[in-house]
Design an enzyme around this catalytic site. Structure first.
Site, PDB file in Angstrom:
ATOM      1  N   ASP A  57       5.646   3.133  10.119  1.00  0.00           N
ATOM      2  CA  ASP A  57       5.975   2.637   8.785  1.00  0.00           C
ATOM      3  C   ASP A  57       4.717   2.071   8.160  1.00  0.00           C
ATOM      4  O   ASP A  57       3.796   1.634   8.870  1.00  0.00           O
ATOM      5  CB  ASP A  57       7.059   1.561   8.848  1.00  0.00           C
ATOM      6  CG  ASP A  57       7.729   1.351   7.497  1.00  0.00           C
ATOM      7  OD1 ASP A  57       8.665   2.104   7.167  1.00  0.00           O
ATOM      8  OD2 ASP A  57       7.297   0.445   6.756  1.00  0.00           O
ATOM      9  N   ARG A  78       8.388  -9.989  -7.650  1.00  0.00           N
ATOM     10  CA  ARG A  78       7.944  -9.811  -6.273  1.00  0.00           C
ATOM     11  C   ARG A  78       6.555 -10.378  -6.006  1.00  0.00           C
ATOM     12  O   ARG A  78       6.264 -10.821  -4.890  1.00  0.00           O
ATOM     13  CB  ARG A  78       7.962  -8.328  -5.909  1.00  0.00           C
ATOM     14  CG  ARG A  78       9.357  -7.746  -5.757  1.00  0.00           C
ATOM     15  CD  ARG A  78      10.113  -8.475  -4.630  1.00  0.00           C
ATOM     16  NE  ARG A  78      11.448  -7.962  -4.457  1.00  0.00           N
ATOM     17  CZ  ARG A  78      11.742  -6.923  -3.679  1.00  0.00           C
ATOM     18  NH1 ARG A  78      10.797  -6.296  -3.033  1.00  0.00           N
ATOM     19  NH2 ARG A  78      12.995  -6.527  -3.570  1.00  0.00           N
TER      20      ARG A  78
END
Length: 284
Positions: A156, A47
């Site tokens: 979020d 990632r």
């Protein structure tokens, strides 16, 4: 909702060792509350290797130093985004929306018609499916909701996800679980995309928020959805989150959590399970 995707390290040319992994997971834990197990070392490489290259850095050790520096504060947010994958769908855990429609909506309508402020919180909204599902449920029961002081706060940790949510645009595949009559009322099809109507989007306010940091909201919520988030926290962080969420629920209001999550009564004694699975009611 935030989940960590499973990926395998397929070999890489950027120096990366156990110490780099431990430093990165410590940053992630401190900033987001997410705990990475040792098995996630390949995931972190796969990632973040792109982020290391984009920053023109030679190795992960330099990257860790950068994200820990004042100059790397923006990259630290990109790092957190890169390590989190948002997996959700519309009307996930359908029983929660049935309960919200049948039990909570009559009270929302009563309060709204009395001129009260009504707030619902989708506390880890991911890519927006949860808050838009709530909005459709509200408008289905109360078509004139936008004429009253009713608002869904959707938050979020990911700035990227919040920007995505505000568009209100999803693929046909992503909207398959939305009832056809709801799609006809509050969306239009453009090519392979579904665009939500202004009426639907007007009900939802999207904001960036880290659940582990101070919350700026001053009001309490008639319902809070915090589903499939706490499972990525350690037990102490979970308990802290449950207590804070309970404090944010109005007396008589409801807290919806994920299907594999549970709140121990000795941890938060002022909320109790109700008849709906993984649904808790705040004591009056």
């Amino acid at each position: 909702m935030i989940t960590l995707a499973e990926q395998n390290l397929s070999g890489g040319d950027i120096p990366y060792d156990e110490s780099d992994f431990n430093n990165i997971r410590n940053i992630l834990k401190e900033k987001s509350g997410i705990s990475l197990s040792a098995s996630k070392k390949p995931l972190v490489y796969s990632r973040l290797s792109r982020r290391v290259r984009l920053c023109s850095l030679p190795d992960f050790r330099s990257y860790v130093s950068f994200v820990n520096s004042p100059a790397g504060s923006e990259e630290q947010l990109c790092m957190i985004d890169a390590l989190t994958t948002n997996v959700t769908n519309f009307f996930r855990e359908k029983h929660h929306f049935e309960h919200f429609s049948q039990i909570v909506m009559p009270e929302i309508i009563r309060r709204a018609e009395r001129g009260e402020k009504v707030r619902i919180w989708s506390s880890a909204c991911s890519s927006g499916q949860e808050p838009f599902s709530i909005a459709m449920t509200i408008l289905d029961s109360f078509p004139k909701a936008n004429n009253y002081n009713i608002k869904i706060l959707a938050t979020d940790i990911s700035f990227e996800m919040i920007d995505f949510c505000r568009r209100g645009v999803y693929s046909l595949k992503e909207t398959e679980s939305i009832p056809d009559n709801f799609l006809k009322k509050w969306s239009r099809k453009t090519g392979n995309e579904i665009h939500f109507s202004d009426d639907l989007k007007e009900l939802v306010s999207f904001k960036n928020l880290n659940l582990l940091k101070p919350w700026p909201m001053q009001c309490q919520f008639i319902s809070i959805f915090c589903r499939n988030v706490a499972i990525y926290f350690d037990r102490d962080t979970q308990n802290m989150l449950w207590r804070r969420l309970s404090d944010a629920v109005l007396p008589g209001g409801y807290l919806y959590i994920g299907h594999s999550e549970k709140i121990a009564p000795e941890i938060v004694p002022d909320i109790t399970p109700c008849g709906c699975p993984t649904t808790y009611r705040k004591d009056i």
